[in-house]
Design a protein around this motif. Structure first.
Motif, mmCIF file in Angstrom:
data_model
loop_
_atom_site.group_PDB
_atom_site.id
_atom_site.type_symbol
_atom_site.label_atom_id
_atom_site.label_comp_id
_atom_site.label_asym_id
_atom_site.label_seq_id
_atom_site.Cartn_x
_atom_site.Cartn_y
_atom_site.Cartn_z
ATOM 1 N N ALA A 113 16.579 1.367 61.813
ATOM 2 C CA ALA A 113 15.781 1.309 60.707
ATOM 3 C C ALA A 113 14.802 2.449 60.525
ATOM 4 O O ALA A 113 14.423 2.865 61.706
ATOM 5 C CB ALA A 113 15.022 0.019 60.539
ATOM 6 N N GLU A 114 14.372 2.660 59.340
ATOM 7 C CA GLU A 114 13.179 3.894 59.451
ATOM 8 C C GLU A 114 12.033 3.275 59.943
ATOM 9 O O GLU A 114 11.551 2.201 59.434
ATOM 10 C CB GLU A 114 13.103 4.337 57.835
ATOM 11 C CG GLU A 114 14.302 4.940 57.226
ATOM 12 C CD GLU A 114 14.513 6.488 57.706
ATOM 13 O OE1 GLU A 114 13.520 6.825 58.515
ATOM 14 O OE2 GLU A 114 15.268 7.125 57.668
ATOM 15 N N VAL A 115 10.988 4.176 60.668
ATOM 16 C CA VAL A 115 9.965 3.627 61.217
ATOM 17 C C VAL A 115 9.001 3.634 60.159
ATOM 18 O O VAL A 115 8.071 2.582 59.943
ATOM 19 C CB VAL A 115 9.627 4.293 62.107
ATOM 20 C CG1 VAL A 115 8.245 4.018 63.161
ATOM 21 C CG2 VAL A 115 10.637 4.440 63.510
ATOM 22 N N ARG A 121 2.700 -0.954 63.644
ATOM 23 C CA ARG A 121 4.028 -0.958 63.612
ATOM 24 C C ARG A 121 4.630 -0.015 62.775
ATOM 25 O O ARG A 121 5.879 0.498 63.002
ATOM 26 C CB ARG A 121 4.481 -2.394 63.324
ATOM 27 C CG ARG A 121 3.923 -3.468 64.155
ATOM 28 C CD ARG A 121 4.926 -3.611 65.435
ATOM 29 N NE ARG A 121 4.364 -4.379 66.575
ATOM 30 C CZ ARG A 121 4.544 -5.841 66.539
ATOM 31 N NH1 ARG A 121 5.249 -6.432 65.287
ATOM 32 N NH2 ARG A 121 3.947 -6.586 67.327
ATOM 33 N N GLN A 122 4.099 0.053 61.611
ATOM 34 C CA GLN A 122 4.595 1.362 60.604
ATOM 35 C C GLN A 122 4.114 2.706 61.094
ATOM 36 O O GLN A 122 4.137 3.701 60.317
ATOM 37 C CB GLN A 122 4.521 0.875 59.199
ATOM 38 C CG GLN A 122 5.068 -0.366 58.859
ATOM 39 C CD GLN A 122 6.667 -0.172 58.807
ATOM 40 O OE1 GLN A 122 7.034 0.619 58.660
ATOM 41 N NE2 GLN A 122 7.342 -1.240 59.396
ATOM 42 N N SER A 123 3.372 3.056 62.071
ATOM 43 C CA SER A 123 2.896 4.058 62.271
ATOM 44 C C SER A 123 2.015 4.841 61.163
ATOM 45 O O SER A 123 2.180 5.840 60.902
ATOM 46 C CB SER A 123 3.746 5.178 62.893
ATOM 47 O OG SER A 123 4.520 4.830 63.864
ATOM 48 N N TYR A 163 6.996 -5.781 55.321
ATOM 49 C CA TYR A 163 6.334 -4.668 54.600
ATOM 50 C C TYR A 163 7.245 -3.842 54.078
ATOM 51 O O TYR A 163 7.071 -3.250 52.955
ATOM 52 C CB TYR A 163 5.209 -4.189 55.338
ATOM 53 C CG TYR A 163 4.578 -3.134 54.695
ATOM 54 C CD1 TYR A 163 3.334 -3.342 53.790
ATOM 55 C CD2 TYR A 163 4.642 -1.775 54.897
ATOM 56 C CE1 TYR A 163 2.797 -2.227 53.249
ATOM 57 C CE2 TYR A 163 4.003 -0.709 54.584
ATOM 58 C CZ TYR A 163 2.966 -0.685 53.612
ATOM 59 O OH TYR A 163 2.289 -0.043 52.838
ATOM 60 N N LEU A 164 8.178 -3.068 54.994
ATOM 61 C CA LEU A 164 9.041 -2.049 54.517
ATOM 62 C C LEU A 164 10.093 -2.552 53.427
ATOM 63 O O LEU A 164 10.225 -2.019 52.389
ATOM 64 C CB LEU A 164 9.785 -1.467 55.865
ATOM 65 C CG LEU A 164 9.599 -0.568 56.364
ATOM 66 C CD1 LEU A 164 10.553 -0.217 57.483
ATOM 67 C CD2 LEU A 164 9.382 0.671 55.531
ATOM 68 N N HIS A 165 10.565 -3.769 53.595
ATOM 69 C CA HIS A 165 11.475 -4.433 52.583
ATOM 70 C C HIS A 165 10.847 -4.479 51.064
ATOM 71 O O HIS A 165 11.444 -4.126 50.054
ATOM 72 C CB HIS A 165 11.902 -5.846 53.042
ATOM 73 C CG HIS A 165 12.981 -5.863 53.997
ATOM 74 N ND1 HIS A 165 13.853 -4.837 54.221
ATOM 75 C CD2 HIS A 165 13.026 -6.649 55.092
ATOM 76 C CE1 HIS A 165 14.544 -5.050 55.208
ATOM 77 N NE2 HIS A 165 13.964 -6.138 55.970
ATOM 78 N N ARG A 166 9.589 -4.964 51.277
ATOM 79 C CA ARG A 166 8.749 -5.010 49.943
ATOM 80 C C ARG A 166 8.376 -3.821 49.072
ATOM 81 O O ARG A 166 9.023 -3.537 48.036
ATOM 82 C CB ARG A 166 7.371 -5.758 50.175
ATOM 83 C CG ARG A 166 7.374 -7.372 50.358
ATOM 84 C CD ARG A 166 6.148 -7.584 50.654
ATOM 85 N NE ARG A 166 6.046 -9.061 50.694
ATOM 86 C CZ ARG A 166 4.748 -9.713 50.685
ATOM 87 N NH1 ARG A 166 3.850 -9.142 50.730
ATOM 88 N NH2 ARG A 166 4.800 -11.389 50.938
ATOM 89 N N ILE A 167 7.673 -2.796 49.970
ATOM 90 C CA ILE A 167 7.567 -1.532 49.286
ATOM 91 C C ILE A 167 8.914 -0.667 49.203
ATOM 92 O O ILE A 167 8.949 0.146 48.386
ATOM 93 C CB ILE A 167 6.477 -0.783 50.172
ATOM 94 C CG1 ILE A 167 7.156 -0.073 51.358
ATOM 95 C CG2 ILE A 167 5.145 -1.598 50.474
ATOM 96 C CD1 ILE A 167 6.263 0.853 52.059
ATOM 97 N N GLY A 168 9.894 -0.857 49.675
ATOM 98 C CA GLY A 168 11.369 -0.201 49.581
ATOM 99 C C GLY A 168 12.086 -0.770 48.172
ATOM 100 O O GLY A 168 12.930 -0.043 47.722
ATOM 101 N N ARG A 169 11.088 -1.624 47.334
ATOM 102 C CA ARG A 169 11.658 -1.686 45.839
ATOM 103 C C ARG A 169 11.151 -0.690 45.243
ATOM 104 O O ARG A 169 11.885 -0.489 44.034
ATOM 105 C CB ARG A 169 10.848 -3.128 45.472
ATOM 106 C CG ARG A 169 11.554 -4.428 46.282
ATOM 107 C CD ARG A 169 12.823 -4.653 46.206
ATOM 108 N NE ARG A 169 13.221 -4.136 47.618
ATOM 109 C CZ ARG A 169 14.520 -4.066 47.856
ATOM 110 N NH1 ARG A 169 15.439 -4.315 47.019
ATOM 111 N NH2 ARG A 169 15.007 -3.733 49.062
ATOM 112 N N THR A 170 10.373 0.088 45.289
ATOM 113 C CA THR A 170 9.920 1.279 44.685
ATOM 114 C C THR A 170 10.465 2.510 45.336
ATOM 115 O O THR A 170 10.580 2.391 46.577
ATOM 116 C CB THR A 170 8.569 1.308 44.398
ATOM 117 O OG1 THR A 170 8.260 2.472 43.447
ATOM 118 C CG2 THR A 170 7.445 1.601 45.572
#
Length: 435
Positions: free
Chosen positions: A217-219, A368-370, A334-341
């Motif tokens: 997965a993308e960090v 966690r997301q740097s 968090y990644l899943h959510r913002i990945g909608r845009t």
């Protein structure tokens, strides 16, 4: 690498070109040849990595080579998914691919989606002539079987899509009932964003010498997504959201909240104040959810207030803005959510509201997301609830900014001794008052 190099039929290659699939994603490049060889596959890849096409294309390739049979088609392939929305989305992609694969041929592979929340009767009617491939949620599949609408004894391929969520959402017992009705000799394909211990146990029991595929997965979020964090008191988030929507002219924004009640409450507040907002969550009927999504995509609603139901498995083309009204439970969410845009190379904006009681959790997500986002403030919505306990100074060092991480500097927060002294002083004051 091209799709042509993966061994797909000319008809499917034509279908991929028509749908705009230019080059295979990493999970597609590894999974398609393995599935075509007949191997079991365990593939771990994040949401949005192309997992659906990774199994859909080789499955359609194999089904097209089988004889169609007589009037009633035999079910040869089964895909289990955790939600109605994902069943619809996967079913639509497969139906589209199957139609394009057939081209001018008279017979098209029959794909049927089965899901709850709607009457079972239309789905039973659709299955009267059988089906070549079924996409289903486990509960509705079992209901259809009990109504003698399907038999699983001829299934040659089984896919568990989003296997982690299938178990997270409590489908373990239903999955076991489905598996007992399948033939022992079949190809098993597991696709999931994560493989926690419970899912890995299922994988070990199902798979035989599987091809292991792991796409890291993308960090961090894609560079096309601009991320912003705004400090605000919890009770002012709705008015701030309304202010931003009007000031920025947001015409299509996805707002994530923590519960179904919050989705309805926030959407109603916005609507009463002149913002075209509506709620989307699992409490709506399937027909209601489909209608809301279609209306949002067509521009009927400016803001869709939703739970994490919309964080995975939904693709809203060209979505410009995502707002975390409530912070997600984890950095992965968090990644899943913002990945909608910011999809398909488009630019997007992800805004997170951070209240004092959520600041520590926000710091964890950043770690966690740097991320190193400065907490901003909006004029007229400066927070009053941030203090030393939340590790953010009450007064911002610069207008419009709250420097993160100042709680780690000596003197910015009380030590354990300071807290004990304060507690002792408070107790002494209470005793004096009583006396």
């Amino acid at each position: 690498m091209s799709f042509a190099s993966l061994g797909l039929s000319p008809a499917l290659l034509h279908a991929t070109r028509e749908l705009g699939f230019s080059t295979p994603t990493p999970v597609q490049a590894e999974a398609i040849p393995a599935i075509l060889r007949g191997a079991d596959v365990q593939a771990q890849a994040q949401t949005g990595s192309g997992k659906t096409a990774a199994y859909a294309l080789p499955m359609l390739h194999g089904l097209a080579s089988l004889p169609m049979g007589g009037y009633r088609r035999q079910l040869r392939a089964l895909i289990l998914v955790p939600t109605r929305e994902l069943a619809l989305q996967v079913g639509e992609l497969l139906q589209d691919l199957a139609a394009r694969q057939a081209g001018s041929a008279r017979q098209v592979l029959k794909v049927q989606a089965l899901y709850g929340g709607v009457s079972i009767n239309p789905q039973l009617l659709a299955l009267r002539g059988g089906a070549d491939l079924v996409v289903a949620t486990p509960g509705r599949l079992l209901d259809v079987i009990e109504h003698n609408g399907l038999q699983l004894d001829q299934v040659r391929q089984l896919v568990l899509d989003e296997a982690d969520r299938l178990l997270d959402l409590g489908f373990a017992e239903e999955l076991d009932r489905v598996l007992k009705q399948l033939p022992v000799k079949r190809q098993n394909l597991l696709f999931s964003a994560t493989f926690p211990s419970a899912v890995q146990g299922l994988a070990d029991a199902l798979l035989r010498e599987p091809v292991q595929i792991r796409i890291e997965a993308e960090v961090q979020a894609p560079l096309t997504i601009a991320q912003q964090a705004i400090a605000v008191d919890a009770d002012k988030r709705t008015t701030l959201l309304r202010h931003l929507a009007k000031e920025k002219g947001w015409k299509q924004a996805l707002v994530f909240v923590a519960s179904q009640y919050a989705a309805e409450h926030v959407a109603n507040k916005l609507y009463k104040n002149g913002i075209y907002a509506t709620a989307f969550h699992g409490g709506l009927s399937q027909g209601g959810r489909r209608q809301v999504l279609d209306e949002f995509k067509s521009g009927r609603w400016d803001i869709l207030v939703t739970t994490d139901l919309a964080a995975r498995g939904l693709d809203i083309e060209g979505l410009p803005v995502v707002v975390n009204y409530d912070l997600p439970r984890s950095a992965v969410d968090y990644l899943h959510r913002i990945g909608r845009t910011g999809r398909a190379g488009a630019e997007g904006l992800a805004v997170s509201f951070v209240s004092a009681d959520q600041f520590a959790h926000w710091q964890l997500i950043q770690k966690r997301q740097s991320l190193q986002l400065e907490l901003e403030t909006v004029a007229g919505f400066e927070p009053s609830g941030f203090d030393q306990a939340s590790e953010v100074p009450a007064e911002p060092a610069r207008p419009g900014k709250l420097p993160p991480g100042t709680g780690g500097i000596k003197g910015k927060r009380p030590s354990k001794k300071d807290k004990l002294r304060a507690a002792a002083a408070a107790a002494s004051t209470q005793d004096d008052t009583r006396n």
